[in-house]
Write a protein that holds these residues in place. Structure first.
Motif, PDB file in Angstrom:
ATOM      1  N   GLY A 194     -12.491   1.928   5.621  1.00  0.00           N
ATOM      2  CA  GLY A 194     -11.355   2.019   6.535  1.00  0.00           C
ATOM      3  C   GLY A 194     -10.696   0.669   6.717  1.00  0.00           C
ATOM      4  O   GLY A 194     -11.379  -0.324   6.950  1.00  0.00           O
ATOM      5  N   TRP A 195      -9.371   0.639   6.553  1.00  0.00           N
ATOM      6  CA  TRP A 195      -8.592  -0.576   6.784  1.00  0.00           C
ATOM      7  C   TRP A 195      -8.064  -0.512   8.216  1.00  0.00           C
ATOM      8  O   TRP A 195      -7.386   0.445   8.589  1.00  0.00           O
ATOM      9  N   ARG A 196      -8.326  -1.527   9.043  1.00  0.00           N
ATOM     10  CA  ARG A 196      -7.869  -1.554  10.436  1.00  0.00           C
ATOM     11  C   ARG A 196      -6.399  -1.942  10.508  1.00  0.00           C
ATOM     12  O   ARG A 196      -6.017  -3.016  10.066  1.00  0.00           O
ATOM     13  N   ILE A 197      -5.573  -1.070  11.056  1.00  0.00           N
ATOM     14  CA  ILE A 197      -4.134  -1.291  11.184  1.00  0.00           C
ATOM     15  C   ILE A 197      -3.854  -1.910  12.553  1.00  0.00           C
ATOM     16  O   ILE A 197      -4.122  -1.296  13.585  1.00  0.00           O
ATOM     17  N   THR A 198      -3.306  -3.139  12.550  1.00  0.00           N
ATOM     18  CA  THR A 198      -2.929  -3.803  13.807  1.00  0.00           C
ATOM     19  C   THR A 198      -1.563  -4.447  13.625  1.00  0.00           C
ATOM     20  O   THR A 198      -1.087  -4.606  12.507  1.00  0.00           O
ATOM     21  N   ASP A 199      -0.955  -4.824  14.715  1.00  0.00           N
ATOM     22  CA  ASP A 199       0.329  -5.550  14.701  1.00  0.00           C
ATOM     23  C   ASP A 199       1.371  -4.842  13.831  1.00  0.00           C
ATOM     24  O   ASP A 199       2.075  -5.468  13.033  1.00  0.00           O
ATOM     25  N   LEU A 200       1.502  -3.546  14.018  1.00  0.00           N
ATOM     26  CA  LEU A 200       2.421  -2.724  13.231  1.00  0.00           C
ATOM     27  C   LEU A 200       3.876  -3.050  13.557  1.00  0.00           C
ATOM     28  O   LEU A 200       4.246  -3.184  14.723  1.00  0.00           O
ATOM     29  N   VAL A 201       4.696  -3.183  12.493  1.00  0.00           N
ATOM     30  CA  VAL A 201       6.144  -3.365  12.631  1.00  0.00           C
ATOM     31  C   VAL A 201       6.808  -2.350  11.719  1.00  0.00           C
ATOM     32  O   VAL A 201       6.549  -2.327  10.516  1.00  0.00           O
ATOM     33  N   ILE A 202       7.658  -1.486  12.281  1.00  0.00           N
ATOM     34  CA  ILE A 202       8.451  -0.546  11.487  1.00  0.00           C
ATOM     35  C   ILE A 202       9.855  -1.141  11.393  1.00  0.00           C
ATOM     36  O   ILE A 202      10.466  -1.477  12.407  1.00  0.00           O
ATOM     37  N   TYR A 203      10.352  -1.300  10.188  1.00  0.00           N
ATOM     38  CA  TYR A 203      11.658  -1.921   9.977  1.00  0.00           C
ATOM     39  C   TYR A 203      12.789  -1.027  10.479  1.00  0.00           C
ATOM     40  O   TYR A 203      12.695   0.198  10.408  1.00  0.00           O
TER      41      TYR A 203
ATOM     42  N   ILE B 286       0.838  -1.197   0.000  1.00  0.00           N
ATOM     43  CA  ILE B 286       0.000   0.000   0.000  1.00  0.00           C
ATOM     44  C   ILE B 286       0.875   1.249   0.000  1.00  0.00           C
ATOM     45  O   ILE B 286       1.816   1.340   0.783  1.00  0.00           O
ATOM     46  N   SER B 287       0.601   2.170  -0.912  1.00  0.00           N
ATOM     47  CA  SER B 287       1.346   3.436  -0.988  1.00  0.00           C
ATOM     48  C   SER B 287       0.699   4.450  -0.058  1.00  0.00           C
ATOM     49  O   SER B 287      -0.511   4.685  -0.123  1.00  0.00           O
ATOM     50  N   ILE B 288       1.532   5.052   0.787  1.00  0.00           N
ATOM     51  CA  ILE B 288       1.036   6.017   1.765  1.00  0.00           C
ATOM     52  C   ILE B 288       1.965   7.219   1.767  1.00  0.00           C
ATOM     53  O   ILE B 288       3.193   7.062   1.782  1.00  0.00           O
ATOM     54  N   ARG B 289       1.396   8.415   1.774  1.00  0.00           N
ATOM     55  CA  ARG B 289       2.205   9.641   1.788  1.00  0.00           C
ATOM     56  C   ARG B 289       2.968   9.761   3.107  1.00  0.00           C
ATOM     57  O   ARG B 289       2.528   9.277   4.147  1.00  0.00           O
ATOM     58  N   PRO B 290       4.128  10.435   3.058  1.00  0.00           N
ATOM     59  CA  PRO B 290       4.997  10.521   4.246  1.00  0.00           C
ATOM     60  C   PRO B 290       4.311  11.035   5.513  1.00  0.00           C
ATOM     61  O   PRO B 290       4.553  10.486   6.598  1.00  0.00           O
ATOM     62  N   GLU B 291       3.477  12.048   5.398  1.00  0.00           N
ATOM     63  CA  GLU B 291       2.835  12.581   6.605  1.00  0.00           C
ATOM     64  C   GLU B 291       1.926  11.551   7.268  1.00  0.00           C
ATOM     65  O   GLU B 291       1.807  11.510   8.486  1.00  0.00           O
TER      66      GLU B 291
ATOM     67  N   ILE C  77       1.138   6.793  11.237  1.00  0.00           N
ATOM     68  CA  ILE C  77       1.012   5.349  11.437  1.00  0.00           C
ATOM     69  C   ILE C  77       2.168   4.847  12.298  1.00  0.00           C
ATOM     70  O   ILE C  77       1.962   4.109  13.258  1.00  0.00           O
ATOM     71  N   ALA C  78       3.394   5.251  11.965  1.00  0.00           N
ATOM     72  CA  ALA C  78       4.577   4.796  12.712  1.00  0.00           C
ATOM     73  C   ALA C  78       4.517   5.197  14.184  1.00  0.00           C
ATOM     74  O   ALA C  78       4.985   4.469  15.049  1.00  0.00           O
ATOM     75  N   SER C  79       3.918   6.361  14.477  1.00  0.00           N
ATOM     76  CA  SER C  79       3.816   6.821  15.860  1.00  0.00           C
ATOM     77  C   SER C  79       2.671   6.150  16.613  1.00  0.00           C
ATOM     78  O   SER C  79       2.556   6.303  17.825  1.00  0.00           O
ATOM     79  N   GLY C  80       1.806   5.418  15.889  1.00  0.00           N
ATOM     80  CA  GLY C  80       0.653   4.779  16.523  1.00  0.00           C
ATOM     81  C   GLY C  80      -0.571   5.670  16.596  1.00  0.00           C
ATOM     82  O   GLY C  80      -1.622   5.245  17.074  1.00  0.00           O
ATOM     83  N   GLU C  81      -0.456   6.898  16.110  1.00  0.00           N
ATOM     84  CA  GLU C  81      -1.582   7.833  16.150  1.00  0.00           C
ATOM     85  C   GLU C  81      -2.688   7.428  15.162  1.00  0.00           C
ATOM     86  O   GLU C  81      -3.858   7.560  15.454  1.00  0.00           O
ATOM     87  N   LYS C  82      -2.312   6.942  13.997  1.00  0.00           N
ATOM     88  CA  LYS C  82      -3.268   6.569  12.947  1.00  0.00           C
ATOM     89  C   LYS C  82      -3.401   5.050  12.910  1.00  0.00           C
ATOM     90  O   LYS C  82      -2.437   4.348  12.624  1.00  0.00           O
ATOM     91  N   THR C  83      -4.601   4.532  13.185  1.00  0.00           N
ATOM     92  CA  THR C  83      -4.830   3.092  13.205  1.00  0.00           C
ATOM     93  C   THR C  83      -5.902   2.652  12.210  1.00  0.00           C
ATOM     94  O   THR C  83      -6.269   1.481  12.184  1.00  0.00           O
ATOM     95  N   ILE C  84      -6.384   3.598  11.418  1.00  0.00           N
ATOM     96  CA  ILE C  84      -7.313   3.299  10.326  1.00  0.00           C
ATOM     97  C   ILE C  84      -6.829   4.032   9.085  1.00  0.00           C
ATOM     98  O   ILE C  84      -6.613   5.242   9.127  1.00  0.00           O
ATOM     99  N   GLU C  85      -6.625   3.307   7.995  1.00  0.00           N
ATOM    100  CA  GLU C  85      -6.238   3.881   6.711  1.00  0.00           C
ATOM    101  C   GLU C  85      -7.476   3.887   5.820  1.00  0.00           C
ATOM    102  O   GLU C  85      -8.056   2.833   5.554  1.00  0.00           O
ATOM    103  N   VAL C  86      -7.891   5.067   5.374  1.00  0.00           N
ATOM    104  CA  VAL C  86      -9.100   5.198   4.561  1.00  0.00           C
ATOM    105  C   VAL C  86      -8.720   5.107   3.082  1.00  0.00           C
ATOM    106  O   VAL C  86      -7.818   5.803   2.620  1.00  0.00           O
TER     107      VAL C  86
END
Length: 179
Positions: free
Chosen positions: A130-139, A7-12, A17-26
């Motif tokens: 909305g796509w539910r974001i769970t189990d996030l891993v940042i490389y 999934i392509s997502i803009r940097p902002e 998402i990386a900070s955990g603030e955004k947990t739904i991707e529309v």
């Protein structure tokens, strides 16, 4: 072979998402995969990003202020795959208001980092989802697009292909287990 999504997502939004603030991707649509499934996050290019190293020496990419060129924080990939998450479900939206399985409209807005108005402006002709974001891993180090194998939809299934460019929104890829 197990299918996943790139999934392509803009940097902002990657930063949120990386900070955990955004947990739904529309998005305007969704893949034809039953949740849960893996999603790889491709951070789109931005000319105001710079490579930095954190205290452990891992490569990070920080957002730069365009006028002063001073890092203003955040983990970014600038044309790279920065991490992955599991999409454990979808939140459908219908005209007028979202259809929520759980949560109030205000909670969904907070989790998506968007107002209801912004959600409908994003997809004025259809029903956003909305796509539910769970189990996030940042490389620790962003991955190259060339490290992933794309799956092109064919009449009788999927065909493997080399990814030469990122998807405009999202595309199917082969799930990796070595990251």
């Amino acid at each position: 072979m197990k299918k996943a999504v790139l999934i392509s997502i803009r940097p902002e939004w990657c930063q949120k998402i990386a900070s955990g603030e955004k947990t739904i991707e529309v998005r305007k649509n969704r893949p034809k995969l039953a949740p849960p499934f893996k999603c790889y996050i491709y951070c789109t290019r931005d000319k105001h990003l710079a490579f930095m190293q954190n205290q452990t020496g891992a490569n990070l990419i920080a957002c730069m202020d365009a006028e002063t060129a001073i890092p203003v924080g955040g983990f970014m990939g600038n044309g790279k795959i920065i991490g992955e998450f599991m999409c454990k479900g979808f939140i459908p939206f219908s005209k007028g208001r979202p259809c929520f399985v759980t949560g109030t409209p205000e909670e969904i807005e907070r989790m998506a980092c968007l107002t209801r108005k912004e959600i409908w402006e994003y997809a004025p002709q259809g029903n956003p989802i909305g796509w539910r974001i769970t189990d996030l891993v940042i490389y620790d180090a962003p991955r190259e697009l060339s490290e992933f194998t794309g799956l092109r939809t064919e009449e009788n299934g999927f065909e493997l292909r080399t990814l030469e460019r990122p998807p405009q929104s999202w595309c199917y890829v082969e799930e990796r287990h070595d990251l």
